[in-house]
Scaffold this active site. Structure first.
Site, short mmCIF file in Angstrom:
data_model
loop_
_atom_site.label_atom_id
_atom_site.label_comp_id
_atom_site.label_asym_id
_atom_site.label_seq_id
_atom_site.Cartn_x
_atom_site.Cartn_y
_atom_site.Cartn_z
N GLN A 1 -20.12 -2.60 31.91
CA GLN A 1 -19.07 -1.99 31.87
C GLN A 1 -17.90 -3.61 32.69
O GLN A 1 -17.93 -4.82 32.58
CB GLN A 1 -19.01 -1.04 32.76
CG GLN A 1 -19.33 0.28 31.86
CD GLN A 1 -20.86 0.38 32.33
OE1 GLN A 1 -20.71 0.21 33.41
NE2 GLN A 1 -21.27 -0.11 31.33
N ASP B 1 -17.65 -5.63 27.74
CA ASP B 1 -17.56 -6.08 26.15
C ASP B 1 -16.34 -8.03 26.76
O ASP B 1 -16.63 -8.28 25.89
CB ASP B 1 -16.48 -5.46 25.43
CG ASP B 1 -17.42 -3.91 24.59
OD1 ASP B 1 -18.85 -3.67 25.45
OD2 ASP B 1 -16.81 -2.94 24.41
N LYS C 1 -20.72 -10.97 28.78
CA LYS C 1 -21.64 -10.82 29.92
C LYS C 1 -22.56 -10.91 29.18
O LYS C 1 -23.75 -12.15 29.62
CB LYS C 1 -21.46 -9.39 30.53
CG LYS C 1 -20.25 -9.01 31.49
CD LYS C 1 -19.72 -7.48 32.03
CE LYS C 1 -20.48 -6.30 31.19
NZ LYS C 1 -19.34 -6.23 30.25
N GLY D 1 -23.28 -2.25 25.98
CA GLY D 1 -24.30 -2.93 24.97
C GLY D 1 -24.12 -4.57 25.19
O GLY D 1 -22.44 -5.30 24.89
N HIS D 2 -24.80 -5.11 25.58
CA HIS D 2 -24.87 -7.05 25.51
C HIS D 2 -25.50 -7.83 24.95
O HIS D 2 -26.59 -7.30 24.37
CB HIS D 2 -25.40 -6.70 27.76
CG HIS D 2 -24.68 -6.70 28.49
ND1 HIS D 2 -24.55 -6.80 29.57
CD2 HIS D 2 -23.08 -5.36 28.49
CE1 HIS D 2 -24.08 -6.02 30.23
NE2 HIS D 2 -23.08 -5.08 29.49
P1 GDP Z 1 -20.63 -7.91 26.91
O1 GDP Z 1 -20.54 -5.63 26.84
O2 GDP Z 1 -19.92 -8.24 28.03
O3 GDP Z 1 -22.35 -8.22 27.44
O4 GDP Z 1 -19.83 -7.49 25.96
P2 GDP Z 1 -19.78 -7.30 24.08
O5 GDP Z 1 -21.36 -7.68 23.48
O6 GDP Z 1 -20.54 -5.69 24.60
O7 GDP Z 1 -18.91 -8.41 23.28
C1 GDP Z 1 -18.61 -9.41 23.20
C2 GDP Z 1 -18.58 -9.76 21.56
O8 GDP Z 1 -17.79 -11.12 21.80
C3 GDP Z 1 -20.00 -9.82 21.29
O9 GDP Z 1 -19.68 -9.30 19.75
C4 GDP Z 1 -21.16 -11.53 21.27
O10 GDP Z 1 -21.36 -12.35 20.30
C5 GDP Z 1 -19.00 -12.07 20.75
N1 GDP Z 1 -18.80 -13.21 21.61
C6 GDP Z 1 -18.48 -13.67 23.58
N2 GDP Z 1 -18.50 -15.12 23.41
C7 GDP Z 1 -17.78 -14.95 22.69
C8 GDP Z 1 -16.68 -16.02 22.40
O11 GDP Z 1 -16.26 -17.13 23.06
N3 GDP Z 1 -16.04 -16.02 20.41
C9 GDP Z 1 -16.55 -15.29 19.84
N4 GDP Z 1 -15.28 -15.00 18.55
N5 GDP Z 1 -17.22 -14.45 20.25
C10 GDP Z 1 -17.28 -13.90 21.24
P1 IMO Z 2 -20.34 -3.07 28.47
O1 IMO Z 2 -21.65 -3.07 29.64
C1 IMO Z 2 -16.54 -1.10 27.19
C2 IMO Z 2 -16.20 3.11 27.93
C3 IMO Z 2 -16.62 4.41 27.26
C4 IMO Z 2 -15.36 5.20 27.23
C5 IMO Z 2 -15.23 5.02 29.03
C6 IMO Z 2 -16.51 6.29 29.29
O2 IMO Z 2 -21.41 -3.47 27.08
O3 IMO Z 2 -19.09 -3.59 28.93
P2 IMO Z 2 -19.30 6.36 29.75
O4 IMO Z 2 -19.73 6.86 28.35
O5 IMO Z 2 -19.14 5.25 30.65
O6 IMO Z 2 -18.67 7.67 29.86
O7 IMO Z 2 -17.17 6.19 29.20
O8 IMO Z 2 -16.36 3.38 29.20
N1 IMO Z 2 -17.39 1.76 28.58
C7 IMO Z 2 -17.41 0.68 28.10
N2 IMO Z 2 -16.25 0.15 27.37
N3 IMO Z 2 -17.48 -1.72 27.59
C8 IMO Z 2 -18.61 -1.52 28.13
O9 IMO Z 2 -19.99 -1.59 28.45
C9 IMO Z 2 -18.63 0.15 28.16
N4 IMO Z 2 -19.06 1.04 28.97
C10 IMO Z 2 -18.58 2.72 28.72
O10 IMO Z 2 -15.58 3.73 25.72
O11 IMO Z 2 -13.30 4.65 27.43
MG MG Z 3 -20.35 -4.54 25.45
#
Ligand code: GDP
Ligand code: IMO
Ligand code: MG
Length: 423
Positions: free
Chosen positions: A223, A14, A17, A41-42
């Site tokens: 991840q 998270d 990416k 979840g991207h």
């Molecule tokens: P990913 O899994 O690495 O793609 O990241 P996620 O989408 O799960 O989580 C990143 C969260 O931070 C999302 O809700 C984005 O909309 C938000 N986000 C990304 N960059 C920024 C930033 O620079 N500032 C803030 N406040 N939110 C951001």
């Molecule tokens: P993105 O790509 C954050 C965590 C889960 C749990 C562990 C194992 O959005 O960054 P799993 O379902 O893979 O067996 O869970 O890994 N986890 C993540 N945490 N971002 C993710 O993906 C994750 N995918 C799995 O919360 O701790």
């Molecule tokens: Mg994510």
């Protein structure tokens, strides 16, 4: 030709990416996911709209880019189809620009049940899995029992399925798991029919011939490094190699094709699910970061644990991945704090160390912090480095000096436009 760049997370996932792949994607011909599955979840935000992708690479909203789901990914057809339909509803063509490797493995509904059953048995020691069936699907892959996307075109697919499904039912008995839902199996088979309309390819051939034609590829990690099956905080990890090396095995490209490795991290740390987190905050500041940063899971909605930036862990991730370029996300979330702490070392077994020890699980690691001045300025509208507060530039310099790697971009908000080029 080192035509394959890799962008991956250096923390516990998270990091942002999805946002960065979307921003960088115009410089590439192909965006390829190489591991993970619907546990990811991207999030992408542009034109006032938010999109969350689980299986589809984050280049899908750019109309000239091919998006490939590599052999290292595990695919739940039900999740994938929902994603495709959601995007298509917005008038965006998906099927022409989405390729799926025949070698990618399938997640069955019974993999999800096994995930839940295994977590239930672990009780308070549970991993905190996303319950998407990831672990059981990779277990069947490495146990040589799995079903692959290419299998759906074979005449004996139903037999192969039955064999695996019967095995799963036996295992579920062992777990005393009774929530067997045959309706889900029916829906799953419907989604398999839909999958047959998609472009199923030999991903490794496709990518290597693209490389030979001089095309540029960006491998999109899921991840993060600290969730890697080998180098993460085992057993509180996911079931795939989330690191640069995973891009080679998860796509079928050789290491000498890898070019730039871009590592992405938040200005602080978060983690969702169980497992060690040395710099975790249990106080008002931790809560403030959670609320300001909207730190709730993109896939499960669970609140994310929050804490200060951990440099020993970051350096470890840089080393394992060969990171040449850093991108710092969510700097805006730390605005308006008097002081910001940054972990530079750990106390561990009566020693001061600056690396990640073998076992973080026994709580014997305690962080040593350096305090830096915060900045009392909203930076979310800043467009250039010159507009940034001095205290933030010092924070950036401190990280660059400690890691020895330059930060090329700074993200100051969730929108596609909220990005500043630094170096
Ligand atoms: P990913 O899994 O690495 O793609 O990241 P996620 O989408 O799960 O989580 C990143 C969260 O931070 C999302 O809700 C984005 O909309 C938000 N986000 C990304 N960059 C920024 C930033 O620079 N500032 C803030 N406040 N939110 C951001
Ligand atoms: P993105 O790509 C954050 C965590 C889960 C749990 C562990 C194992 O959005 O960054 P799993 O379902 O893979 O067996 O869970 O890994 N986890 C993540 N945490 N971002 C993710 O993906 C994750 N995918 C799995 O919360 O701790
Ligand atoms: Mg994510």
């Amino acid at each position: 030709m080192q035509n394959v760049d890799v962008l991956l997370g250096l923390q516990w996932g998270d990091e942002g990416k999805g946002k960065l792949v979307d921003i960088l994607s115009p410089a590439y011909d192909i965006i390829a996911r190489f591991q993970g599955g619907p546990n990811a979840g991207h999030t992408l935000i542009f034109n006032g709209k938010k999109h969350v992708l689980h299986t589809i690479p984050s280049g899908i909203f750019r109309d000239t880019i091919i998006n490939l789901i590599g052999n290292g990914v595990v695919i739940d057809p039900l999740v994938l189809i929902n994603e495709i339909k959601n995007i298509e509803q917005q008038g965006i063509e998906v099927k022409n620009r989405l390729l799926i490797s025949k070698r990618a493995h399938l997640i069955l509904p019974s993999h999800r049940w096994l995930d839940a059953a295994s977590e239930a048995l672990k009780g308070k020691n549970k991993i905190g899995s996303t319950l998407k069936g990831i672990g059981p699907a990779y277990m069947d892959k490495t146990g040589r029992n799995g079903l692959r996307i290419g299998d759906i075109e074979l005449p004996d697919f139903q037999d192969k399925f039955n064999q695996l499904y019967q095995k799963h039912l036996q295992l579920l008995k062992y777990y005393n798991w009774t929530e067997i839902n045959e309706n889900q199996i029916k829906e799953w088979f419907e989604s398999i029919e839909y999958l047959k309309q998609l472009q199923l390819v030999d991903g490794e051939h496709y990518l290597n011939s693209a490389i030979n034609q001089g095309k540029k590829i960006l491998a999109e990690g899921a991840q993060g490094t600290l969730l890697d099956i080998d180098f993460g905080t085992y057993p509180f990890v996911t079931s795939s190699n989330t690191i640069t090396a995973g891009a080679c095995t998860g796509l079928g490209v050789s290491p000498n094709k890898i070019g730039n490795v871009i590592g992405i991290f938040k200005a602080y740390c978060t983690r969702v699910g169980s497992g060690p987190f040395p710099t975790e905050l249990h106080d008002d500041i931790g809560e403030k970061i959670r609320q300001t940063g909207k730190e709730f899971g993109s896939t499960t909605g669970r609140p994310r644990r929050t804490g200060w930036l951990d440099l020993p862990a970051l350096k470890y991730a840089i080393q394992i991945n060969g990171v040449q370029e850093l991108i710092m996300m969510k700097a805006d979330v730390l605005s308006n704090l008097d002081t910001i702490k940054i972990c530079t070392h750990y106390h561990y077994q009566n020693q001061v160390i600056d690396h990640l020890p073998y076992n973080l699980n026994d709580n014997t690691v305690s962080p040593i912090y350096q305090e830096l001045k915060g900045w009392q300025k909203d930076i979310s509208q800043c467009k250039t480095k010159r507009q940034l507060p001095k205290a933030l530039l010092k924070y950036i310099d401190f990280i660059q000096e400690t890691t020895g790697v330059k930060i090329s971009y700074l993200s100051v908000g969730p929108d596609r436009e909220q990005i500043i080029k630094l170096n």
